[in-house]
Every structure is written in C-alpha cells, then in structure tokens.
Design an enzyme around this catalytic site. Structure first.
Site, PDB file in Angstrom:
ATOM      1  N   ASN A   9      75.191  27.099   2.674  1.00  0.00           N
ATOM      2  CA  ASN A   9      73.969  27.801   2.349  1.00  0.00           C
ATOM      3  C   ASN A   9      73.237  27.566   3.977  1.00  0.00           C
ATOM      4  O   ASN A   9      72.658  26.866   4.101  1.00  0.00           O
ATOM      5  CB  ASN A   9      73.198  27.070   1.287  1.00  0.00           C
ATOM      6  CG  ASN A   9      71.834  27.935   1.225  1.00  0.00           C
ATOM      7  OD1 ASN A   9      71.567  28.933   1.616  1.00  0.00           O
ATOM      8  ND2 ASN A   9      71.256  27.354   0.345  1.00  0.00           N
ATOM      9  N   LYS A  11      70.813  29.297   4.615  1.00  0.00           N
ATOM     10  CA  LYS A  11      69.271  29.649   4.431  1.00  0.00           C
ATOM     11  C   LYS A  11      68.861  30.441   5.853  1.00  0.00           C
ATOM     12  O   LYS A  11      69.316  31.412   5.812  1.00  0.00           O
ATOM     13  CB  LYS A  11      68.396  28.163   4.424  1.00  0.00           C
ATOM     14  CG  LYS A  11      69.274  27.156   3.512  1.00  0.00           C
ATOM     15  CD  LYS A  11      68.289  25.960   3.112  1.00  0.00           C
ATOM     16  CE  LYS A  11      69.018  25.160   2.070  1.00  0.00           C
ATOM     17  NZ  LYS A  11      68.031  23.900   1.575  1.00  0.00           N
ATOM     18  N   HIS A  97      68.639  29.372  -6.602  1.00  0.00           N
ATOM     19  CA  HIS A  97      68.066  28.024  -5.575  1.00  0.00           C
ATOM     20  C   HIS A  97      66.734  27.588  -5.924  1.00  0.00           C
ATOM     21  O   HIS A  97      65.779  28.343  -5.888  1.00  0.00           O
ATOM     22  CB  HIS A  97      68.425  28.542  -4.064  1.00  0.00           C
ATOM     23  CG  HIS A  97      68.494  27.245  -3.336  1.00  0.00           C
ATOM     24  ND1 HIS A  97      67.512  26.740  -2.776  1.00  0.00           N
ATOM     25  CD2 HIS A  97      69.675  26.576  -2.890  1.00  0.00           C
ATOM     26  CE1 HIS A  97      67.631  25.626  -1.867  1.00  0.00           C
ATOM     27  NE2 HIS A  97      69.229  25.475  -1.900  1.00  0.00           N
ATOM     28  N   GLU A  99      64.459  26.666  -3.859  1.00  0.00           N
ATOM     29  CA  GLU A  99      63.475  27.234  -2.892  1.00  0.00           C
ATOM     30  C   GLU A  99      63.158  28.720  -3.412  1.00  0.00           C
ATOM     31  O   GLU A  99      61.840  29.026  -3.237  1.00  0.00           O
ATOM     32  CB  GLU A  99      64.195  27.357  -1.699  1.00  0.00           C
ATOM     33  CG  GLU A  99      64.367  25.873  -0.706  1.00  0.00           C
ATOM     34  CD  GLU A  99      65.320  25.691   0.124  1.00  0.00           C
ATOM     35  OE1 GLU A  99      65.959  26.805   0.689  1.00  0.00           O
ATOM     36  OE2 GLU A  99      65.759  24.376   0.407  1.00  0.00           O
ATOM     37  N   GLU A 167      72.168  21.081  -7.987  1.00  0.00           N
ATOM     38  CA  GLU A 167      71.222  20.552  -6.904  1.00  0.00           C
ATOM     39  C   GLU A 167      69.953  19.692  -7.198  1.00  0.00           C
ATOM     40  O   GLU A 167      68.947  20.712  -7.577  1.00  0.00           O
ATOM     41  CB  GLU A 167      71.072  21.596  -6.124  1.00  0.00           C
ATOM     42  CG  GLU A 167      72.158  22.254  -5.294  1.00  0.00           C
ATOM     43  CD  GLU A 167      71.772  23.068  -4.038  1.00  0.00           C
ATOM     44  OE1 GLU A 167      72.477  22.843  -3.265  1.00  0.00           O
ATOM     45  OE2 GLU A 167      70.840  23.895  -4.169  1.00  0.00           O
ATOM     46  N   GLY A 173      67.631  18.432   1.409  1.00  0.00           N
ATOM     47  CA  GLY A 173      66.929  18.328   2.371  1.00  0.00           C
ATOM     48  C   GLY A 173      66.192  16.903   2.838  1.00  0.00           C
ATOM     49  O   GLY A 173      65.441  16.628   3.789  1.00  0.00           O
ATOM     50  N   SER A 208      71.605  17.360   0.317  1.00  0.00           N
ATOM     51  CA  SER A 208      71.994  16.189   1.300  1.00  0.00           C
ATOM     52  C   SER A 208      73.303  15.675   1.538  1.00  0.00           C
ATOM     53  O   SER A 208      73.871  14.753   1.611  1.00  0.00           O
ATOM     54  CB  SER A 208      70.975  14.807   1.136  1.00  0.00           C
ATOM     55  OG  SER A 208      69.645  15.307   1.286  1.00  0.00           O
ATOM     56  N   GLY A 229      73.508  22.590   2.482  1.00  0.00           N
ATOM     57  CA  GLY A 229      72.681  23.149   3.640  1.00  0.00           C
ATOM     58  C   GLY A 229      72.742  22.842   4.981  1.00  0.00           C
ATOM     59  O   GLY A 229      73.534  23.192   5.839  1.00  0.00           O
TER      60      GLY A 229
HETATM   61  P1  PGA Z   1      70.658  20.457   2.073  1.00  0.00           P
HETATM   62  O1  PGA Z   1      70.762  21.549   1.166  1.00  0.00           O
HETATM   63  O2  PGA Z   1      72.343  20.079   1.931  1.00  0.00           O
HETATM   64  O3  PGA Z   1      70.258  20.593   3.357  1.00  0.00           O
HETATM   65  O4  PGA Z   1      70.146  19.243   1.222  1.00  0.00           O
HETATM   66  C1  PGA Z   1      71.341  21.979   0.196  1.00  0.00           C
HETATM   67  C2  PGA Z   1      70.784  23.187  -0.427  1.00  0.00           C
HETATM   68  O5  PGA Z   1      69.900  23.588  -0.496  1.00  0.00           O
HETATM   69  O6  PGA Z   1      71.724  24.059  -1.128  1.00  0.00           O
END
Ligand code: PGA
Length: 247
Positions: A9, A11, A97, A99, A167, A173, A208, A229
């Site tokens: 992803n 983003k 997601h 976000e 998630e 993150g 993560s 991510g």
């Molecule tokens: P991350 O994000 O691997 O940076 O933690 C995962 C995601 O938001 O899908």
C-alpha cells in the site's frame, strides 16, 4: 501450500511518477514467486505509468480508493468510479483502510456502497478492518471486527473477489505489532465470522510488517499474507517480506 498475498500500500507516495516507475521496475525484474501473489497500490495519478510497467507481469496493480456515489459516471467532481477503475485495468481496490475511515469520515454506509460498486464491477477488494488502541486496551477487538465485517454479508462476493486485511490501527506506521499468537487468534475469529456469512477469503495481516518481522507472520498457517505500507516503498524490503511468506 495455499497462495500467500503480499500487497504493498504505497499510500500518498512516492513524490514523482518517475520514482513510482523505478520502484515498479525494480519489482518487475525479480523472479516470480510461485506461491505468492504480489500486488502494489500506487496513487491514482501514478496508476497508469505503474500499470504500463507491471501490466504484463504477474504482479497485481490496484488502487487505494473508489467512489461511493456511483459505480459508473456522473456529476461527482474529483471522484473515480469502480467502472473506470476496472476499465483502466486495475486488479483490486483497497476499501476500509483506517486512514480513510479516520481522515475522510468513511463509515459503514459509505463503505457498503463502495464494496457493492466494486462487487458489481467485478473488481476484487482488499477490505481492511482493525481496532484502535483504546478498543484494544478495552479488549473490544473482536466485537469491533465483527461490526466491521458485518457489512460484507449482503454484498454477494464470490470466492476470489474478496481479501480481508486485519490491521490494528495502533500497529500502522508505529513499528509496534501484536504477537503472532494474538494475530492468529484474531484471524481464526475472522475466518469463522466470514464462514457464518458463507464467505471465504484470505486473511492478511497489516501494520508495521517489515523484512525483520515478516518471517514470524509468514510462518503462521493462519496468516494468508500481508498488507505492507512503509516497507513496500523499498523494493528490497518488499521482496524480503514476500520471500519470508513464500517459504
Ligand atoms: P505500515 O502500513 O506497514 O506502514 O504500518 C500498513 C498499512 O497502512 O496498510
């Protein structure tokens, strides 16, 4: 061994189309993973260029968003529909997601519309669910996930059209992850809940995931892949994660 899914992803990254093409090119040039389906999700502006690089490869190219207002066309400034995304050759769409839920106010009603448009357009969906830190601390994880999963029941997804990504919001993150044991228990619960609605879907873990911790998640029979991510923006890390799952 059943297929594992490693989905990047991206983003709102990277800054330029040239960088996105470089990343896609680095991924294209790796040997294909027979038991591992790779996918990347560039921004809409960079989608066509990335798709040009990866279109003939086995790597999926998806998108990060879809209009909830229409499945086709209409007076919805700034939006992109499921039909347009399918026409552009996308392999899947990420929906739900955290976000999008947090920053764009995407609630169950909006997400239901998006899921339904994608299902009708024949676009596979990676549906993301997960609890916040507070919900985790209050031991509400499973009930939160049940509620987030409940909107899938009436959409009519057939096998192959739906992937679920667990998630935890607090793991995205942050460099923190649940233990493999916790993830396994949650994934078993998700699979049971899906089954009760006559749905079958691979269940990915996200939050993560990196080249160092991928091995422990990859070794679990309950983890069908990863939604990645930050670490997906580096071709080498992404490939290392895929290698850990493909073992
Ligand atoms: P991350 O994000 O691997 O940076 O933690 C995962 C995601 O938001 O899908």
């Amino acid at each position: 061994m059943s297929t594992k899914y490693i989905i990047g992803n991206w983003k709102l990254n990277p800054a330029t189309t040239e960088q996105a093409v470089d990343l896609a090119t680095a991924l294209r040039d790796i040997a294909p993973f027979d038991d591992c389906q790779l996918g990347v999700t560039p921004s809409l502006l960079q989608f066509a260029s990335v798709h040009d690089v990866l279109g003939e490869s086995k790597i999926w190219v998806g998108v990060q968003n879809v209009s909830h207002l229409t499945a086709q066309t209409g007076a919805y400034t700034g939006d992109v529909s499921a039909a347009q995304i399918a026409d552009a050759g996308a392999d899947f769409v990420i929906i739900g997601h955290s976000e999008r839920r947090a920053y764009f106010g995407e609630d169950a009603a909006i997400l239901t519309q998006k899921l339904s448009h994608c299902q009708k357009a024949g676009l596979p969906v990676v549906y993301c669910i997960g609890e916040t830190q507070e919900q985790y601390d209050d031991a509400k994880t499973l009930s939160v996930l049940d509620e987030q999963l409940s909107i899938l029941a009436d959409i009519g997804f057939v096998e192959g059209q739906l992937l679920v990504a667990y998630e935890p919001v607090w793991a995205i993150g942050t460099g923190r992850t649940p233990t493999v044991d916790e993830v396994e228990q949650v994934h078993q619960h998700i699979k049971k809940t899906l089954q009760a609605s006559s749905l079958t879907a691979p269940v990915l873990y996200g939050g993560s995931v990196n080249a160092t911790n991928a091995e422990q998640f990859g070794a679990s029979k309950w983890v069908d892949g990863a939604l990645v991510g930050g670490a997906s923006l580096d071709a080498q890390s992404f490939v290392q994660i895929a290698t850990a799952f493909a073992k």
